[in-house]
Design an enzyme around this catalytic site. Structure first.
Site, PDB file in Angstrom:
ATOM      1  N   ASP A   1       0.844  -1.200   0.000  1.00 19.63           N
ATOM      2  CA  ASP A   1       0.000   0.000   0.000  1.00 19.63           C
ATOM      3  C   ASP A   1       0.883   1.256   0.000  1.00 19.63           C
ATOM      4  O   ASP A   1       0.594   2.244  -0.682  1.00 19.63           O
ATOM      5  CB  ASP A   1      -0.903  -0.009   1.242  1.00 19.63           C
ATOM      6  CG  ASP A   1      -1.599  -1.343   1.408  1.00 19.63           C
ATOM      7  OD1 ASP A   1      -2.489  -1.652   0.606  1.00 19.63           O
ATOM      8  OD2 ASP A   1      -1.230  -2.100   2.333  1.00 19.63           O
TER       9      ASP A   1
ATOM     10  N   HIS B   1      -4.558  -3.386   6.405  1.00 14.36           N
ATOM     11  CA  HIS B   1      -4.372  -3.636   4.969  1.00 14.36           C
ATOM     12  C   HIS B   1      -5.735  -4.053   4.415  1.00 14.36           C
ATOM     13  O   HIS B   1      -6.031  -5.227   4.229  1.00 14.36           O
ATOM     14  CB  HIS B   1      -3.335  -4.737   4.742  1.00 14.36           C
ATOM     15  CG  HIS B   1      -3.252  -5.155   3.296  1.00 14.36           C
ATOM     16  ND1 HIS B   1      -2.869  -4.309   2.290  1.00 14.36           N
ATOM     17  CD2 HIS B   1      -3.531  -6.335   2.688  1.00 14.36           C
ATOM     18  CE1 HIS B   1      -2.910  -4.940   1.130  1.00 14.36           C
ATOM     19  NE2 HIS B   1      -3.315  -6.174   1.350  1.00 14.36           N
TER      20      HIS B   1
END
Ligand code: NAD
Ligand code: LMR
Length: 329
Positions: free
Chosen positions: A160, A188
């Site tokens: 990410d 996440h």
């Protein structure tokens, strides 16, 4: 080259991510050209034959840094004496699923693996969980390994983090190397919060440089947070090469440390910093030195960021309660 190989365990080694990850580790991308690596590869029994084929390919590369490969379906044998454990093996989500939908299917993998690591891993073991839902799977592994210091468990939000850097660099038409101090907060998952208020571009504040709150809220954050789903939609399979690359970045930073004046995102056990409930595995800005991470302290969190962080942490608490209900922690 030093003589004692570093033992690196990879689970789910016959899977998509494994097919990229193993060759990068074997070629020195994790520990450098002077450190021999022994790969310890764990799979479920039906996947061992496919894994044997991958090992043939590893052999055929004749990597100078690859000292040895062992494979198996018994975690207590495969994890024996390992220094790094990259826990990738878990089912990926399909179209229309959220990562949390995998909790019940995948959570059960991480309790026995945590127990096995507790029993047989090396004293300096460092554990990185990539298999989804990564934060809560890391919590399960950590909770089942009472003799391993809790700071040795982490989950991957580096993918990410890298996605956020890439999106910002494209928006401002600058090289990715201009961007520092990117942060992913929380889970996440689609609730993660990629934070531009503390990031820098060419030494200047990123949010001020972008100067476009609408882009930040309605394009940047959702693009980063939903990138995994966009890849599943486009590829018909979840991200693999980029996930392997981020797993290497994460584990390598843990060994080598962060650059001066920069930090990375890692999901680690919260000590209560920034109001994140203690004990949850949540993503923070961290610096790493001498193999130890520290959560960056003293960042101002405005109301917008507070709301985003709180929402993602609330989801982590729900996932924690769900796996408690399943008896996994
Ligand atoms: P895949 O299905 O191609 O491979 C998974 C492998 O794990 C399979 O070979 C399977 O046999 C193996 N496996 C299942 N149970 C196991 C067990 N108990 N022990 C050892 N191995 C086991 O999946 P993939 O694309 O490689 O993805 C793996 C996981 O990584 C998924 O959960 C996926 O969602 C996740 N992922 C996470 C990130 C991240 O940024 N954190 C990014 C991409 C993918
Ligand atoms: C990703 O972010 O690409 C992975 O977590 C796979 C997924 O399910 O999105």
């Amino acid at each position: 080259m030093s003589s004692t190989p570093v033992k690196v365990a990879v689970t789910g080694a016959a899977g998509q991510i494994g097919y990229s990850l193993l060759f990068r580790i074997a070629s020195g991308a994790l520990l450098g050209p002077d450190t021999p690596v022994e790969l310890r590869l764990l799979e479920i029994t039906p996947a061992l034959k496919a894994l044997e084929g991958v090992v043939m390919e590893l052999d055929d590369c004749a990597f100078p840094t690859l000292a040895k490969v062992e494979i198996g379906d018994d975690a207590t044998k495969v994890f024996d004496g390992v220094n790094h454990a990259l826990l990738v093996g878990a089912r990926p989500r399909g179209p229309g699923m959220e990562r949390g939908d995998l909790l019940e299917a995948n959570g059960g993998i991480f309790a026995p693996q945590g127990k096995a690591l507790n029993e047989v891993a090396a004293d300096d073991i460092r554990v990185t969980v990539t298999g989804n839902p990564a934060n809560t799977n890391a919590l399960i592994a950590m909770s089942n390994a009472p003799d391993i210091p809790t700071e040795r468990f982490s989950a991957l939000t580096r993918l990410d983090h890298n996605r956020a850097i890439s999106q910002l660099a494209a928006k401002l038409d600058v090289p990715v190397t201009e961007i520092r101090k990117m942060t992913i907060w929380g889970n996440h998952s689609a609730t993660q919060y990629p934070d531009l208020f503390h990031a820098e571009v060419g030494g200047k504040n990123a949010a001020e440089t972008v100067n476009d709150q609408d882009w930040l809220e309605n394009t940047f954050i959702p693009t980063v947070a939903k990138r995994g789903a966009a890849i599943i939609e486009a590829r018909g399979a979840s991200s693999a090469a980029s996930a392997a690359s981020a797993t290497i970045d994460h584990a390598r930073t843990w060994v080598e440390g962060t650059a001066d004046g920069d930090w990375v995102s890692m999901a680690v056990r919260s000590d209560g910093s920034y109001g994140v409930e203690e004990g949850l595995i949540s993503s923070f800005p961290v610096t790493v030195s001498g193999g130890q991470w520290s959560i960056v302290q003293g960042l101002d969190i405005d109301d917008f960021s507070r709301g985003k962080i709180d929402a993602s942490v609330a989801e982590l608490a729900e996932e924690r309660d769900a796996v408690k209900g399943l008896g996994l922690i």
